[in-house]
Scaffold this motif. Structure first.
Motif, mmCIF file in Angstrom:
data_model
loop_
_atom_site.group_PDB
_atom_site.id
_atom_site.type_symbol
_atom_site.label_atom_id
_atom_site.label_comp_id
_atom_site.label_asym_id
_atom_site.label_seq_id
_atom_site.Cartn_x
_atom_site.Cartn_y
_atom_site.Cartn_z
ATOM 1 N N THR A 43 -9.697 -15.315 14.493
ATOM 2 C CA THR A 43 -9.569 -14.104 15.306
ATOM 3 C C THR A 43 -10.267 -12.919 14.658
ATOM 4 O OG1 THR A 43 -7.491 -14.767 16.332
ATOM 5 C CG2 THR A 43 -7.875 -12.401 16.123
ATOM 6 N N LEU A 44 -10.128 -12.797 13.348
ATOM 7 C CA LEU A 44 -10.631 -11.620 12.638
ATOM 8 C C LEU A 44 -12.074 -11.769 12.157
ATOM 9 C CD1 LEU A 44 -7.331 -10.920 10.721
ATOM 10 C CD2 LEU A 44 -8.270 -9.568 12.621
ATOM 11 N N ARG A 45 -12.599 -12.988 12.199
ATOM 12 C CA ARG A 45 -13.969 -13.241 11.728
ATOM 13 C C ARG A 45 -15.003 -12.330 12.395
ATOM 14 N NH1 ARG A 45 -14.013 -18.512 12.236
ATOM 15 N NH2 ARG A 45 -13.078 -18.727 10.190
ATOM 16 N N PRO A 46 -14.945 -12.121 13.722
ATOM 17 C CA PRO A 46 -15.932 -11.224 14.340
ATOM 18 C C PRO A 46 -15.872 -9.788 13.808
ATOM 19 C CG PRO A 46 -14.821 -12.528 16.021
ATOM 20 C CD PRO A 46 -14.096 -12.775 14.726
ATOM 21 N N HIS A 47 -14.766 -9.439 13.183
ATOM 22 C CA HIS A 47 -14.601 -8.102 12.615
ATOM 23 C C HIS A 47 -14.922 -8.079 11.118
ATOM 24 C CE1 HIS A 47 -12.883 -6.784 16.375
ATOM 25 N NE2 HIS A 47 -12.222 -7.939 16.386
ATOM 26 N N GLY A 48 -15.382 -9.199 10.615
ATOM 27 C CA GLY A 48 -15.773 -9.272 9.208
ATOM 28 C C GLY A 48 -14.607 -9.293 8.246
ATOM 29 N N LEU A 49 -13.453 -9.774 8.694
ATOM 30 C CA LEU A 49 -12.255 -9.799 7.858
ATOM 31 C C LEU A 49 -11.596 -11.169 7.886
ATOM 32 C CD1 LEU A 49 -10.589 -6.459 9.049
ATOM 33 C CD2 LEU A 49 -11.822 -6.825 6.902
ATOM 34 N N THR A 50 -10.872 -11.470 6.820
ATOM 35 C CA THR A 50 -9.958 -12.602 6.819
ATOM 36 C C THR A 50 -8.564 -12.056 7.122
ATOM 37 O OG1 THR A 50 -9.368 -12.373 4.487
ATOM 38 C CG2 THR A 50 -11.303 -13.761 5.005
ATOM 39 N N ASN A 51 -7.623 -12.946 7.383
ATOM 40 C CA ASN A 51 -6.265 -12.475 7.647
ATOM 41 C C ASN A 51 -5.686 -11.767 6.427
ATOM 42 O OD1 ASN A 51 -4.005 -14.294 6.350
ATOM 43 N ND2 ASN A 51 -5.657 -15.665 6.900
ATOM 44 N N GLY A 52 -5.999 -12.241 5.243
ATOM 45 C CA GLY A 52 -5.515 -11.595 4.020
ATOM 46 C C GLY A 52 -6.101 -10.202 3.842
ATOM 47 N N GLN A 53 -7.382 -10.044 4.142
ATOM 48 C CA GLN A 53 -8.015 -8.741 4.037
ATOM 49 C C GLN A 53 -7.440 -7.768 5.070
ATOM 50 O OE1 GLN A 53 -12.043 -10.100 4.468
ATOM 51 N NE2 GLN A 53 -12.400 -10.051 2.248
ATOM 52 N N PHE A 54 -7.201 -8.272 6.276
ATOM 53 C CA PHE A 54 -6.597 -7.440 7.316
ATOM 54 C C PHE A 54 -5.229 -6.928 6.845
ATOM 55 C CE2 PHE A 54 -3.766 -6.951 10.954
ATOM 56 C CZ PHE A 54 -4.483 -6.094 11.765
ATOM 57 N N SER A 55 -4.402 -7.816 6.312
ATOM 58 C CA SER A 55 -3.067 -7.424 5.836
ATOM 59 C C SER A 55 -3.165 -6.411 4.709
ATOM 60 C CB SER A 55 -2.281 -8.646 5.371
ATOM 61 O OG SER A 55 -2.043 -9.518 6.450
ATOM 62 N N LEU A 56 -4.105 -6.618 3.819
ATOM 63 C CA LEU A 56 -4.287 -5.700 2.698
ATOM 64 C C LEU A 56 -4.745 -4.328 3.192
ATOM 65 C CD1 LEU A 56 -4.363 -4.985 -0.250
ATOM 66 C CD2 LEU A 56 -6.404 -6.372 -0.506
ATOM 67 N N LEU A 57 -5.713 -4.297 4.087
ATOM 68 C CA LEU A 57 -6.163 -3.018 4.637
ATOM 69 C C LEU A 57 -5.024 -2.318 5.379
ATOM 70 C CD1 LEU A 57 -9.722 -3.898 6.003
ATOM 71 C CD2 LEU A 57 -9.160 -2.614 3.930
ATOM 72 N N MET A 58 -4.254 -3.077 6.145
ATOM 73 C CA MET A 58 -3.137 -2.481 6.880
ATOM 74 C C MET A 58 -2.101 -1.907 5.913
ATOM 75 S SD MET A 58 -2.272 -1.647 9.891
ATOM 76 C CE MET A 58 -3.202 -2.610 11.065
ATOM 77 N N ALA A 59 -1.899 -2.553 4.782
ATOM 78 C CA ALA A 59 -0.949 -2.064 3.784
ATOM 79 C C ALA A 59 -1.404 -0.736 3.180
ATOM 80 C CB ALA A 59 -0.750 -3.108 2.677
ATOM 81 N N LEU A 60 -2.691 -0.442 3.274
ATOM 82 C CA LEU A 60 -3.226 0.821 2.750
ATOM 83 C C LEU A 60 -3.181 1.939 3.783
ATOM 84 C CD1 LEU A 60 -6.361 -0.467 0.812
ATOM 85 C CD2 LEU A 60 -4.043 -0.078 -0.037
ATOM 86 N N ASN A 61 -2.840 1.612 5.004
ATOM 87 C CA ASN A 61 -2.808 2.589 6.083
ATOM 88 C C ASN A 61 -1.526 3.415 5.985
ATOM 89 O OD1 ASN A 61 -3.682 3.850 8.490
ATOM 90 N ND2 ASN A 61 -2.322 2.530 9.670
ATOM 91 N N ARG A 62 -1.558 4.387 5.077
ATOM 92 C CA ARG A 62 -0.397 5.241 4.797
ATOM 93 C C ARG A 62 -0.892 6.672 4.588
ATOM 94 N NH1 ARG A 62 2.945 2.068 0.099
ATOM 95 N NH2 ARG A 62 2.648 -0.044 0.875
ATOM 96 N N PRO A 63 0.004 7.629 4.717
ATOM 97 C CA PRO A 63 -0.413 9.020 4.469
ATOM 98 C C PRO A 63 -0.945 9.224 3.047
ATOM 99 C CG PRO A 63 1.718 8.977 5.549
ATOM 100 C CD PRO A 63 1.373 7.550 5.200
ATOM 101 N N GLU A 64 -0.317 8.553 2.085
ATOM 102 C CA GLU A 64 -0.785 8.626 0.697
ATOM 103 C C GLU A 64 -1.065 7.197 0.234
ATOM 104 O OE1 GLU A 64 0.435 10.821 -3.405
ATOM 105 O OE2 GLU A 64 2.052 9.794 -2.348
ATOM 106 N N GLY A 65 -2.245 7.004 -0.315
ATOM 107 C CA GLY A 65 -2.606 5.675 -0.785
ATOM 108 C C GLY A 65 -1.623 5.156 -1.818
ATOM 109 N N PRO A 66 -1.261 3.881 -1.725
ATOM 110 C CA PRO A 66 -0.320 3.302 -2.682
ATOM 111 C C PRO A 66 -0.997 2.933 -3.999
ATOM 112 C CG PRO A 66 -1.021 1.639 -1.129
ATOM 113 C CD PRO A 66 -1.658 2.927 -0.699
ATOM 114 N N ARG A 67 -0.191 2.774 -5.026
ATOM 115 C CA ARG A 67 -0.665 2.193 -6.286
ATOM 116 C C ARG A 67 -0.627 0.677 -6.127
ATOM 117 N NH1 ARG A 67 3.761 4.950 -8.789
ATOM 118 N NH2 ARG A 67 3.398 7.036 -8.101
#
Length: 153
Positions: A43-67
């Motif tokens: 599903t995510l291949r056309p967007h240049g992502l793997t499912n793991g990369q998608f989850s990781l990017l989504m985890a960074l979608n916060r007002p302040e970047g996490p450590r």
């Protein structure tokens, strides 16, 4: 017969193999996880992502970047694996590391504009696939499955 091959042992009958095949939660979870990973990767291949990369990017979608340490429990990854997973995203300009305003020794991970755009573009495809997967679940549905999996410590 060669000693390289084990003979069937009466103390470990074929029925034990069948029991593990049919009952083992680890086996069933791992098999389902691999199938789901392949489905979301496609599903995510056309967007240049793997499912793991998608989850990781989504985890960074916060007002302040996490450590990095903040992401370890959320993603269920150890620090070394997480650092390795971040490197290709950083090379592609989707994620960057910035100094923590409160502690100059610490680094925070943030989505770049390109990372945010990639995540936004991929989200509808992820949702459509997730809706299709959720529709296949019965006996408590997707929420029942999530709650049951959370109980496994």
């Amino acid at each position: 017969m060669s000693t390289l091959f084990a003979m069937m042992d009466p103390d470990l009958p074929l029925s034990a193999t069948h029991e593990v095949r049919d009952r083992c939660l680890c086996l069933h979870l791992q098999r389902a996880a691999r199938r789901l990973a392949r489905r979301f990767d496609a599903t995510l291949r056309p967007h240049g992502l793997t499912n793991g990369q998608f989850s990781l990017l989504m985890a960074l979608n916060r007002p302040e970047g996490p450590r990095i340490g903040d992401l370890v429990p959320l993603l269920g990854m150890d620090r070394t694996t997480l650092t390795a997973a971040l490197k290709p995203l950083e090379r592609r300009g989707l994620v960057c590391s910035v100094a923590d305003a409160a502690d100059a020794r610490a680094r925070r991970l943030v989505l770049t504009a390109a990372g945010l755009a990639r995540l936004k573009a991929a989200l509808p495809a992820w949702r459509a696939t997730h809706d299709a997967v959720d529709a296949t679940l019965d006996a408590g549905g997707p929420e029942g499955l999530r709650q049951a999996l959370k109980q496994i410590g």
